[in-house]
Design a protein around this motif. Structure first.
Motif, PDB file in Angstrom:
ATOM      1  N   ASP A 176       0.840  -1.192   0.000  1.00  7.83           N
ATOM      2  CA  ASP A 176       0.000   0.000   0.000  1.00  7.83           C
ATOM      3  C   ASP A 176       0.886   1.258   0.000  1.00  7.83           C
ATOM      4  OD1 ASP A 176      -2.825   0.218  -0.090  1.00  7.83           O
ATOM      5  OD2 ASP A 176      -2.732   1.367   1.772  1.00  7.83           O
ATOM      6  N   VAL A 177       1.910   1.237   0.859  1.00 12.26           N
ATOM      7  CA  VAL A 177       2.817   2.389   0.924  1.00 12.26           C
ATOM      8  C   VAL A 177       3.542   2.556  -0.414  1.00 12.26           C
ATOM      9  CG1 VAL A 177       4.939   3.282   1.981  1.00 12.26           C
ATOM     10  CG2 VAL A 177       3.156   2.285   3.428  1.00 12.26           C
ATOM     11  N   SER A 178       3.991   1.447  -0.965  1.00  8.54           N
ATOM     12  CA  SER A 178       4.701   1.497  -2.242  1.00  8.54           C
ATOM     13  C   SER A 178       3.822   2.139  -3.321  1.00  8.54           C
ATOM     14  CB  SER A 178       5.104   0.071  -2.638  1.00  8.54           C
ATOM     15  OG  SER A 178       5.417   0.021  -3.990  1.00  8.54           O
ATOM     16  N   LEU A 179       2.553   1.754  -3.358  1.00 10.75           N
ATOM     17  CA  LEU A 179       1.646   2.325  -4.366  1.00 10.75           C
ATOM     18  C   LEU A 179       1.427   3.816  -4.110  1.00 10.75           C
ATOM     19  CD1 LEU A 179      -1.006  -0.561  -4.723  1.00 10.75           C
ATOM     20  CD2 LEU A 179       0.984  -0.122  -6.164  1.00 10.75           C
ATOM     21  N   ILE A 180       1.426   4.221  -2.841  1.00  7.98           N
ATOM     22  CA  ILE A 180       1.292   5.657  -2.524  1.00  7.98           C
ATOM     23  C   ILE A 180       2.523   6.411  -3.057  1.00  7.98           C
ATOM     24  CG2 ILE A 180       1.300   7.364  -0.630  1.00  7.98           C
ATOM     25  CD1 ILE A 180      -0.363   5.327   1.019  1.00  7.98           C
ATOM     26  N   TYR A 317      10.425  -5.422  -2.732  1.00  4.59           N
ATOM     27  CA  TYR A 317       9.590  -6.337  -3.522  1.00  4.59           C
ATOM     28  C   TYR A 317      10.167  -7.766  -3.471  1.00  4.59           C
ATOM     29  CZ  TYR A 317       7.189  -2.323  -5.760  1.00  4.59           C
ATOM     30  OH  TYR A 317       6.449  -1.197  -6.023  1.00  4.59           O
ATOM     31  N   HIS A 318      11.496  -7.843  -3.547  1.00  7.26           N
ATOM     32  CA  HIS A 318      12.134  -9.167  -3.519  1.00  7.26           C
ATOM     33  C   HIS A 318      11.802  -9.903  -2.224  1.00  7.26           C
ATOM     34  CE1 HIS A 318      15.199 -12.080  -4.753  1.00  7.26           C
ATOM     35  NE2 HIS A 318      15.533 -12.132  -3.465  1.00  7.26           N
ATOM     36  N   PHE A 319      11.860  -9.171  -1.104  1.00 11.51           N
ATOM     37  CA  PHE A 319      11.567  -9.810   0.193  1.00 11.51           C
ATOM     38  C   PHE A 319      10.124 -10.307   0.269  1.00 11.51           C
ATOM     39  CE2 PHE A 319      14.998  -6.865   2.049  1.00 11.51           C
ATOM     40  CZ  PHE A 319      15.968  -7.850   1.951  1.00 11.51           C
ATOM     41  N   MET A 320       9.248  -9.718  -0.542  1.00  9.26           N
ATOM     42  CA  MET A 320       7.843 -10.164  -0.527  1.00  9.26           C
ATOM     43  C   MET A 320       7.585 -11.251  -1.567  1.00  9.26           C
ATOM     44  SD  MET A 320       5.630  -6.740   0.297  1.00  9.26           S
ATOM     45  CE  MET A 320       6.274  -5.672  -0.965  1.00  9.26           C
ATOM     46  N   GLY A 321       8.672 -11.774  -2.157  1.00 16.60           N
ATOM     47  CA  GLY A 321       8.545 -12.891  -3.092  1.00 16.60           C
ATOM     48  C   GLY A 321       7.999 -12.498  -4.451  1.00 16.60           C
ATOM     49  N   ILE A 322       8.151 -11.211  -4.805  1.00 17.06           N
ATOM     50  CA  ILE A 322       7.649 -10.760  -6.115  1.00 17.06           C
ATOM     51  C   ILE A 322       8.750 -10.958  -7.155  1.00 17.06           C
ATOM     52  CG2 ILE A 322       6.775  -8.773  -7.420  1.00 17.06           C
ATOM     53  CD1 ILE A 322       5.804  -7.626  -4.700  1.00 17.06           C
ATOM     54  N   PRO A 323       8.450 -11.642  -8.271  1.00 18.50           N
ATOM     55  CA  PRO A 323       9.479 -11.822  -9.307  1.00 18.50           C
ATOM     56  C   PRO A 323       9.932 -10.462  -9.857  1.00 18.50           C
ATOM     57  CG  PRO A 323       7.501 -13.114  -9.805  1.00 18.50           C
ATOM     58  CD  PRO A 323       7.159 -12.238  -8.649  1.00 18.50           C
ATOM     59  N   THR A 324      11.226 -10.345 -10.135  1.00 18.37           N
ATOM     60  CA  THR A 324      11.793  -9.060 -10.569  1.00 18.37           C
ATOM     61  C   THR A 324      11.057  -8.490 -11.785  1.00 18.37           C
ATOM     62  OG1 THR A 324      13.924  -9.756  -9.730  1.00 18.37           O
ATOM     63  CG2 THR A 324      13.947  -7.928 -11.283  1.00 18.37           C
ATOM     64  N   SER A 325      10.660  -9.346 -12.713  1.00 19.53           N
ATOM     65  CA  SER A 325      10.042  -8.828 -13.950  1.00 19.53           C
ATOM     66  C   SER A 325       8.693  -8.162 -13.687  1.00 19.53           C
ATOM     67  CB  SER A 325       9.890  -9.948 -14.974  1.00 19.53           C
ATOM     68  OG  SER A 325       8.940 -10.879 -14.494  1.00 19.53           O
ATOM     69  N   LEU A 326       8.131  -8.355 -12.485  1.00 12.97           N
ATOM     70  CA  LEU A 326       6.841  -7.715 -12.189  1.00 12.97           C
ATOM     71  C   LEU A 326       7.005  -6.385 -11.457  1.00 12.97           C
ATOM     72  CD1 LEU A 326       4.526 -10.718 -11.153  1.00 12.97           C
ATOM     73  CD2 LEU A 326       4.901  -9.710 -13.404  1.00 12.97           C
ATOM     74  N   PHE A 327       8.262  -5.975 -11.207  1.00 14.65           N
ATOM     75  CA  PHE A 327       8.461  -4.734 -10.438  1.00 14.65           C
ATOM     76  C   PHE A 327       7.864  -3.514 -11.160  1.00 14.65           C
ATOM     77  CE2 PHE A 327      12.582  -6.026  -7.936  1.00 14.65           C
ATOM     78  CZ  PHE A 327      11.913  -7.111  -7.396  1.00 14.65           C
ATOM     79  N   THR A 328       8.187  -3.351 -12.430  1.00 12.62           N
ATOM     80  CA  THR A 328       7.703  -2.142 -13.124  1.00 12.62           C
ATOM     81  C   THR A 328       6.187  -2.172 -13.350  1.00 12.62           C
ATOM     82  OG1 THR A 328       9.878  -2.155 -14.163  1.00 12.62           O
ATOM     83  CG2 THR A 328       8.376  -0.461 -14.894  1.00 12.62           C
ATOM     84  N   PRO A 329       5.594  -3.353 -13.626  1.00  7.58           N
ATOM     85  CA  PRO A 329       4.129  -3.383 -13.671  1.00  7.58           C
ATOM     86  C   PRO A 329       3.462  -2.891 -12.380  1.00  7.58           C
ATOM     87  CG  PRO A 329       4.984  -5.327 -14.733  1.00  7.58           C
ATOM     88  CD  PRO A 329       6.171  -4.606 -14.157  1.00  7.58           C
ATOM     89  N   ILE A 330       4.092  -3.086 -11.232  1.00  8.49           N
ATOM     90  CA  ILE A 330       3.494  -2.556  -9.988  1.00  8.49           C
ATOM     91  C   ILE A 330       3.468  -1.031 -10.060  1.00  8.49           C
ATOM     92  CG2 ILE A 330       3.667  -2.424  -7.472  1.00  8.49           C
ATOM     93  CD1 ILE A 330       5.152  -5.092  -7.522  1.00  8.49           C
ATOM     94  N   PHE A 331       4.518  -0.466 -10.614  1.00  7.73           N
ATOM     95  CA  PHE A 331       4.582   0.989 -10.818  1.00  7.73           C
ATOM     96  C   PHE A 331       3.364   1.428 -11.658  1.00  7.73           C
ATOM     97  CE2 PHE A 331       8.341   4.206 -11.407  1.00  7.73           C
ATOM     98  CZ  PHE A 331       7.487   5.290 -11.268  1.00  7.73           C
ATOM     99  N   VAL A 332       3.050   0.664 -12.704  1.00  2.68           N
ATOM    100  CA  VAL A 332       1.880   0.987 -13.554  1.00  2.68           C
ATOM    101  C   VAL A 332       0.596   0.958 -12.721  1.00  2.68           C
ATOM    102  CG1 VAL A 332       0.445   0.208 -15.496  1.00  2.68           C
ATOM    103  CG2 VAL A 332       2.940   0.045 -15.647  1.00  2.68           C
ATOM    104  N   MET A 333       0.465  -0.083 -11.875  1.00  4.85           N
ATOM    105  CA  MET A 333      -0.748  -0.233 -11.058  1.00  4.85           C
ATOM    106  C   MET A 333      -0.996   0.997 -10.197  1.00  4.85           C
ATOM    107  SD  MET A 333      -0.043  -4.220  -9.937  1.00  4.85           S
ATOM    108  CE  MET A 333      -0.382  -3.792  -8.261  1.00  4.85           C
ATOM    109  N   SER A 334       0.073   1.686  -9.855  1.00  4.25           N
ATOM    110  CA  SER A 334      -0.026   2.887  -9.032  1.00  4.25           C
ATOM    111  C   SER A 334      -0.116   4.158  -9.866  1.00  4.25           C
ATOM    112  CB  SER A 334       1.220   2.941  -8.136  1.00  4.25           C
ATOM    113  OG  SER A 334       1.397   4.218  -7.627  1.00  4.25           O
TER     114      SER A 334
END
Ligand SMILES: CC(=O)SCCNC(=O)CCNC(=O)[C@H](O)C(C)(C)COP(=O)(O)OP(=O)(O)OC[C@H]1O[C@@H](n2cnc3c(N)ncnc32)[C@H](O)[C@@H]1OP(=O)(O)O
Ligand SMILES: O=C([O-])CC(=O)C(=O)O
Length: 374
Positions: A176-180, A317-334
């Motif tokens: 949530d904080v990351s998306l903010i 993101y890595h500590f939360m088990g998110i694959p690296t290739s999905l990092f930038t898509p999270i940026f899009v989600m926000s």
């Protein structure tokens, strides 16, 4: 540093007015509609911040409840979009998946009138986590997942779909904080792309599809993935320090450092670094976080370059088990919140964006016949 021609990157020039955000207006500050990002990250949820950015004000409790229910109800994907997502190969870049997903949704749910713009924005905000995880789980695990979870937060919903189980409270809060932190940043490259497209009176999906393309690059949103690719090669802080020194000596760029506007620090960095530290403790990490810290220190000591918003997002993101290739898509989600707010702001006071250029090419000349050309 390579000498840039004057005017490169339009650096420091104002390209218009905005009510949505200020970047560096007072030193290293970042404010969304007047509220400091640090305070929002402490006291608000991403749904509240999305409401602030898209609707213009922080919601009261009734408005927040209604907005949360609304976004939850919009999470489903049309069958035709699922079919398209299923045809995208597992080795595609997830940013290309979102670019296609956004564009394809524009064929199914076309913005017929600008009166629908708020609905279009909400729908994109609600569906990006569904799109990316539907494709990821189908292409990687062979599963057709149900994308309609009951999680209130968009970050929690994303982690739930990705891992197939509801996230811990800590993970849901970090997301949530990351998306903010990623939600809005004035006239950055992807937002400016969206505004240029909007200025031609194009539709919302075209503007956002273009913005995704701009965010994908390693100099912008793609930097969080590049930072992770570098960090995961290091097994100790000593090795990290030596390699960063070598890279600097060889004039390599270190992704996740520097900024086009901030000069001393990126105010988002301290916030995500602290959450990354908590996650490191939570998983018992004794390598990635210390390695990240030494890279940050070396960059500052050697070059006075500071970590930007992307750098500690990599470890978090890595500590939360998110694959690296999905990092930038999270940026899009926000960032879709910021993009859509800027598209609407552009439309409200529109003139086609068409700057001039200083011509520095050859003098006027006539076309030689083909046998006289070199
Ligand atoms: C959320 C975001 O999008 S934040 C940005 C994410 N991007 C990155 O982390 C990529 C790495 N950083 C960079 O490439 C740059 O710092 C940018 C793109 C962010 C800003 O670019 P500019 O405004 O041109 O930077 P600035 O004028 O401050 O930099 C001048 C010089 O500093 C040096 N420099 C800047 N950043 C870095 C870096 N990360 N590593 C090494 N040297 C750097 C370079 O010598 C640069 O000159 P060059 O462009 O000729 O190589
Ligand atoms: O503002 C910029 O140039 C890049 C950035 O930090 C962002 O978009 O969040």
């Amino acid at each position: 540093m390579t000498e840039k021609k004057p005017g490169a990157g339009l650096r420091g020039q104002s390209a218009g007015q905005t009510e949505i955000c200020t970047v560096g207006a007072s030193g290293n500050s970042l404010r969304y509609r007047g509220y400091a990002v640090d305070e929002l990250a402490e006291k608000a949820s991403f749904n509240e911040v999305a409401h602030l950015i898209l609707k213009g004000h922080l919601p009261n409790q009734d408005e927040l409840d209604a907005y949360t229910s609304r976004l939850k109800a919009l999470r489903g994907l049309p069958d035709a979009l699922k079919e398209v997502l299923e045809r995208i190969p597992a080795n595609a870049h997830p940013m290309d998946v979102l670019r296609t997903g956004c564009s394809f949704l524009g064929n199914l749910e076309t913005e017929e009138s600008f009166d629908d713009q708020q609905d279009m924005a909400d729908r994109l905000l609600a569906t990006f986590p569904s799109m990316i995880t539907y494709w990821y789980r189908y292409s990687h695990d062979g599963k057709r997942i149900d994308v309609e979870t009951d999680d209130d937060s968009i970050g929690g919903h994303f982690l739930h779909l990705l891992h197939g189980k509801a996230p811990s409270e800590l993970h849901a809060r970090v997301m949530d904080v990351s998306l903010i932190l990623y939600a809005e940043h004035e006239f950055n490259a992807s937002t400016f792309t969206a505004r240029v497209c909007a200025s031609t009176l194009s539709d919302m999906h075209s503007c956002v599809t273009g913005a995704i393309g701009s965010l994908r690059g390693p100099l912008h949103g793609g930097a969080n993935e590049m930072a992770m690719a570098m960090l995961e090669k290091y097994h100790s802080p000593e090795q990290a320090r030596e390699d960063v020194l070598r890279k600097l000596e060889e004039k390599e760029k270190i992704m996740g450092f520097g900024h086009a506007v901030y000069r001393e620090k990126d105010p988002r960095n301290a916030i995500i670094r602290e959450w990354s530290r908590k996650l490191a403790e939570d998983v018992g990490d004794d390598t990635l976080f210390p390695v990240s810290e030494i890279v940050e220190k070396t960059m500052w000591d050697e070059k006075k370059l500071f970590a930007n918003a992307d750098f500690y997002h990599a470890s978090a993101y890595h500590f939360m088990g998110i694959p690296t290739s999905l990092f930038t898509p999270i940026f899009v989600m926000s960032r879709v919140t910021g993009w859509c707010a800027h598209i609407m702001e552009q439309r409200a006071n529109n003139r086609i964006i068409r700057p001039g250029a200083d011509y520095i090419g050859p003098e006027d000349r006539s076309v030689p016949s083909i046998d006289q050309r070199q």
